[in-house]
Motif scaffolding. Structure first.
Motif, PDB file in Angstrom:
ATOM      1  N   ASN A  39      63.514  40.301  81.324  1.00  0.00           N
ATOM      2  CA  ASN A  39      62.087  40.521  81.586  1.00  0.00           C
ATOM      3  C   ASN A  39      61.627  41.891  81.089  1.00  0.00           C
ATOM      4  O   ASN A  39      60.457  42.072  80.724  1.00  0.00           O
ATOM      5  CB  ASN A  39      61.784  40.388  83.077  1.00  0.00           C
ATOM      6  CG  ASN A  39      61.914  38.961  83.566  1.00  0.00           C
ATOM      7  OD1 ASN A  39      61.662  38.022  82.812  1.00  0.00           O
ATOM      8  ND2 ASN A  39      62.309  38.784  84.817  1.00  0.00           N
ATOM      9  N   ALA A  40      62.555  42.857  81.061  1.00  0.00           N
ATOM     10  CA  ALA A  40      62.216  44.181  80.546  1.00  0.00           C
ATOM     11  C   ALA A  40      61.854  44.105  79.069  1.00  0.00           C
ATOM     12  O   ALA A  40      61.017  44.878  78.584  1.00  0.00           O
ATOM     13  CB  ALA A  40      63.373  45.150  80.763  1.00  0.00           C
TER      14      ALA A  40
ATOM     15  N   ALA B 100      58.476  45.533  77.528  1.00  0.00           N
ATOM     16  CA  ALA B 100      58.483  46.473  76.408  1.00  0.00           C
ATOM     17  C   ALA B 100      57.614  45.955  75.273  1.00  0.00           C
ATOM     18  O   ALA B 100      56.897  46.731  74.615  1.00  0.00           O
ATOM     19  CB  ALA B 100      59.910  46.704  75.924  1.00  0.00           C
ATOM     20  N   TYR B 101      57.659  44.660  75.036  1.00  0.00           N
ATOM     21  CA  TYR B 101      56.825  44.059  73.989  1.00  0.00           C
ATOM     22  C   TYR B 101      55.349  44.291  74.286  1.00  0.00           C
ATOM     23  O   TYR B 101      54.571  44.666  73.392  1.00  0.00           O
ATOM     24  CB  TYR B 101      57.131  42.566  73.885  1.00  0.00           C
ATOM     25  CG  TYR B 101      56.319  41.836  72.849  1.00  0.00           C
ATOM     26  CD1 TYR B 101      56.628  41.941  71.497  1.00  0.00           C
ATOM     27  CD2 TYR B 101      55.235  41.052  73.217  1.00  0.00           C
ATOM     28  CE1 TYR B 101      55.880  41.280  70.532  1.00  0.00           C
ATOM     29  CE2 TYR B 101      54.485  40.380  72.265  1.00  0.00           C
ATOM     30  CZ  TYR B 101      54.816  40.489  70.930  1.00  0.00           C
ATOM     31  OH  TYR B 101      54.069  39.829  69.980  1.00  0.00           O
ATOM     32  N   ARG B 102      54.951  44.094  75.542  1.00  0.00           N
ATOM     33  CA  ARG B 102      53.549  44.322  75.930  1.00  0.00           C
ATOM     34  C   ARG B 102      53.176  45.793  75.817  1.00  0.00           C
ATOM     35  O   ARG B 102      52.084  46.131  75.350  1.00  0.00           O
ATOM     36  CB  ARG B 102      53.324  43.813  77.349  1.00  0.00           C
ATOM     37  CG  ARG B 102      53.447  42.288  77.497  1.00  0.00           C
ATOM     38  CD  ARG B 102      53.439  41.885  78.951  1.00  0.00           C
ATOM     39  NE  ARG B 102      53.555  40.425  79.092  1.00  0.00           N
ATOM     40  CZ  ARG B 102      53.786  39.808  80.243  1.00  0.00           C
ATOM     41  NH1 ARG B 102      53.929  40.525  81.360  1.00  0.00           N
ATOM     42  NH2 ARG B 102      53.876  38.490  80.285  1.00  0.00           N
TER      43      ARG B 102
ATOM     44  N   TYR C  52      50.834  50.667  69.963  1.00  0.00           N
ATOM     45  CA  TYR C  52      50.625  50.703  68.517  1.00  0.00           C
ATOM     46  C   TYR C  52      49.378  49.956  68.079  1.00  0.00           C
ATOM     47  O   TYR C  52      48.774  50.313  67.073  1.00  0.00           O
ATOM     48  CB  TYR C  52      51.853  50.136  67.797  1.00  0.00           C
ATOM     49  CG  TYR C  52      53.089  50.984  67.979  1.00  0.00           C
ATOM     50  CD1 TYR C  52      53.179  52.250  67.412  1.00  0.00           C
ATOM     51  CD2 TYR C  52      54.167  50.531  68.722  1.00  0.00           C
ATOM     52  CE1 TYR C  52      54.309  53.032  67.575  1.00  0.00           C
ATOM     53  CE2 TYR C  52      55.303  51.309  68.894  1.00  0.00           C
ATOM     54  CZ  TYR C  52      55.365  52.546  68.322  1.00  0.00           C
ATOM     55  OH  TYR C  52      56.488  53.326  68.498  1.00  0.00           O
ATOM     56  N   GLY C  53      49.031  48.908  68.775  1.00  0.00           N
ATOM     57  CA  GLY C  53      47.823  48.169  68.422  1.00  0.00           C
ATOM     58  C   GLY C  53      47.890  47.439  67.103  1.00  0.00           C
ATOM     59  O   GLY C  53      46.866  47.014  66.567  1.00  0.00           O
ATOM     60  N   LYS C  54      49.076  47.294  66.552  1.00  0.00           N
ATOM     61  CA  LYS C  54      49.241  46.596  65.282  1.00  0.00           C
ATOM     62  C   LYS C  54      50.677  46.088  65.191  1.00  0.00           C
ATOM     63  O   LYS C  54      51.540  46.452  66.002  1.00  0.00           O
ATOM     64  CB  LYS C  54      48.952  47.510  64.094  1.00  0.00           C
ATOM     65  CG  LYS C  54      49.858  48.727  64.009  1.00  0.00           C
ATOM     66  CD  LYS C  54      49.517  49.603  62.818  1.00  0.00           C
ATOM     67  CE  LYS C  54      50.466  50.797  62.747  1.00  0.00           C
ATOM     68  NZ  LYS C  54      50.158  51.669  61.589  1.00  0.00           N
ATOM     69  N   GLU C  55      50.928  45.248  64.204  1.00  0.00           N
ATOM     70  CA  GLU C  55      52.261  44.693  64.017  1.00  0.00           C
ATOM     71  C   GLU C  55      53.206  45.759  63.485  1.00  0.00           C
ATOM     72  O   GLU C  55      52.902  46.454  62.512  1.00  0.00           O
ATOM     73  CB  GLU C  55      52.193  43.518  63.031  1.00  0.00           C
ATOM     74  CG  GLU C  55      53.502  42.799  62.856  1.00  0.00           C
ATOM     75  CD  GLU C  55      53.859  41.901  64.022  1.00  0.00           C
ATOM     76  OE1 GLU C  55      54.842  41.167  63.927  1.00  0.00           O
ATOM     77  OE2 GLU C  55      53.149  41.939  65.051  1.00  0.00           O
ATOM     78  N   THR C  56      54.340  45.921  64.148  1.00  0.00           N
ATOM     79  CA  THR C  56      55.353  46.881  63.714  1.00  0.00           C
ATOM     80  C   THR C  56      56.715  46.191  63.680  1.00  0.00           C
ATOM     81  O   THR C  56      56.878  45.066  64.164  1.00  0.00           O
ATOM     82  CB  THR C  56      55.423  48.091  64.665  1.00  0.00           C
ATOM     83  OG1 THR C  56      55.888  47.642  65.945  1.00  0.00           O
ATOM     84  CG2 THR C  56      54.061  48.753  64.824  1.00  0.00           C
ATOM     85  N   ALA C  57      57.691  46.887  63.116  1.00  0.00           N
ATOM     86  CA  ALA C  57      59.032  46.311  63.001  1.00  0.00           C
ATOM     87  C   ALA C  57      59.629  46.022  64.376  1.00  0.00           C
ATOM     88  O   ALA C  57      60.217  44.962  64.600  1.00  0.00           O
ATOM     89  CB  ALA C  57      59.934  47.265  62.215  1.00  0.00           C
TER      90      ALA C  57
ATOM     91  N   ARG D  20      59.711  40.333  69.670  1.00  0.00           N
ATOM     92  CA  ARG D  20      59.213  38.965  69.720  1.00  0.00           C
ATOM     93  C   ARG D  20      60.318  37.977  69.346  1.00  0.00           C
ATOM     94  O   ARG D  20      60.465  36.927  69.973  1.00  0.00           O
ATOM     95  CB  ARG D  20      58.016  38.799  68.779  1.00  0.00           C
ATOM     96  CG  ARG D  20      57.401  37.404  68.845  1.00  0.00           C
ATOM     97  CD  ARG D  20      56.067  37.313  68.121  1.00  0.00           C
ATOM     98  NE  ARG D  20      56.188  37.619  66.709  1.00  0.00           N
ATOM     99  CZ  ARG D  20      55.662  38.692  66.131  1.00  0.00           C
ATOM    100  NH1 ARG D  20      54.972  39.565  66.851  1.00  0.00           N
ATOM    101  NH2 ARG D  20      55.826  38.909  64.839  1.00  0.00           N
ATOM    102  N   GLY D  21      61.106  38.330  68.322  1.00  0.00           N
ATOM    103  CA  GLY D  21      62.217  37.474  67.939  1.00  0.00           C
ATOM    104  C   GLY D  21      63.255  37.361  69.049  1.00  0.00           C
ATOM    105  O   GLY D  21      63.798  36.280  69.299  1.00  0.00           O
TER     106      GLY D  21
END
Length: 257
Positions: A97-98, A102-104, A110-115, A121-122
């Motif tokens: 769940n952490a 962390a994803y949220r 960052y407000g944008k897609e990052t590595a 997400r993967g």
């Protein structure tokens, strides 16, 4: 980057040019090589094909630099993810769940897609397929080529199997990673000025040669004709190239130290 089971899979030790980057760096490398070679040889028929080799070398150099840059960005993002992991674990969440927390947090940060967002997400998607989290972290460490991520994955795997105090272990690991990142930032700041000085010093011999060719062409004329002159200019070019590589190696060694 490919998708396997919905999870992002990328080898961060390598960098893949886009078409625009390939054209940009190829043209820059060819143009720069042509100018430098022309200053030393003044032979267009030789400089044009030889500049192709220069373009290839420049693209190889840029690929290494960009690969290092993407690993450094991933390291910074991973440090922020580690802080989120520790906060979530302290609040009583499980490590699985952490990852979601962390994803949220990184989405808001960052407000944008990052590595790192793609990696988290993967990992979330792989967890729904009942893949072990420690194995996913170990895979990320292997693909990143970053010692800190590899160490974190190994420590987490050991702590999970041994049943140790995961919160304390994670907090200590996050603190160590944050400390190393801050030291690396200070080193990069200190070396930045030296890199600019090195760039200026590398440009000075070329500017002197250009100045002499414009204002005193007769002075350099013997160096551009005959076997002796060509051999001398080739030796000078090799010495110049060795000096450039030496300065790059010194700065790279300082940055890694």
């Amino acid at each position: 980057m490919s998708e396997i089971g919905g999870a992002a899979v990328k080898d961060y030790k390598k960098y893949v040019f886009t078409l625009q980057e390939r054209l940009r760096y190829g043209l820059c490398g060819a143009a720069g090589s042509f100018v430098i070679l022309y200053l030393f040889y003044q032979n267009v028929l030789f400089c044009i094909p030889a500049s192709g080799a220069g373009a290839i070398l420049y693209m190889m150099y840029q690929k290494k630099q960009l690969a290092a840059g993407q690993r450094w960005k991933l390291m910074l993002e991973f440090k922020d993810a580690m802080d989120s992991f520790v906060s979530a674990l302290t609040a009583g969440y499980s490590m699985e769940n952490a990852v979601t927390e962390a994803y949220r947090d990184l989405q808001l940060m960052y407000g944008k897609e990052t590595a790192m967002l793609r990696e988290l997400r993967g990992i979330r998607q792989q967890l729904t397929l009942h893949k072990p989290l420690d194995g996913l972290f170990l895979d990320l460490g292997r693909r990143s080529g970053l010692e800190d991520i590899i160490t974190f994955a190994q420590i987490y795997s050991t702590a999970r199997r041994s049943g140790g105090n995961l919160v304390r272990v994670m907090r200590r690991t996050a603190g160590n990673i944050s400390g190393k990142v801050e030291i690396e930032r200070e080193i990069q700041t200190a070396v930045a000025g030296k890199k600019m000085e090195a760039g200026c010093m590398m440009a000075v011999p070329l500017l002197i040669l250009l100045y002499l060719q414009i204002f005193s062409p007769d002075f350099l004329a013997p160096l551009y004709c005959g076997l002796t002159g060509r051999m001398f200019m080739t030796a000078v070019l090799l010495v110049y190239a060795a000096a450039v590589m030496w300065s790059r190696a010194i700065l790279r060694g300082i940055g890694q130290g």
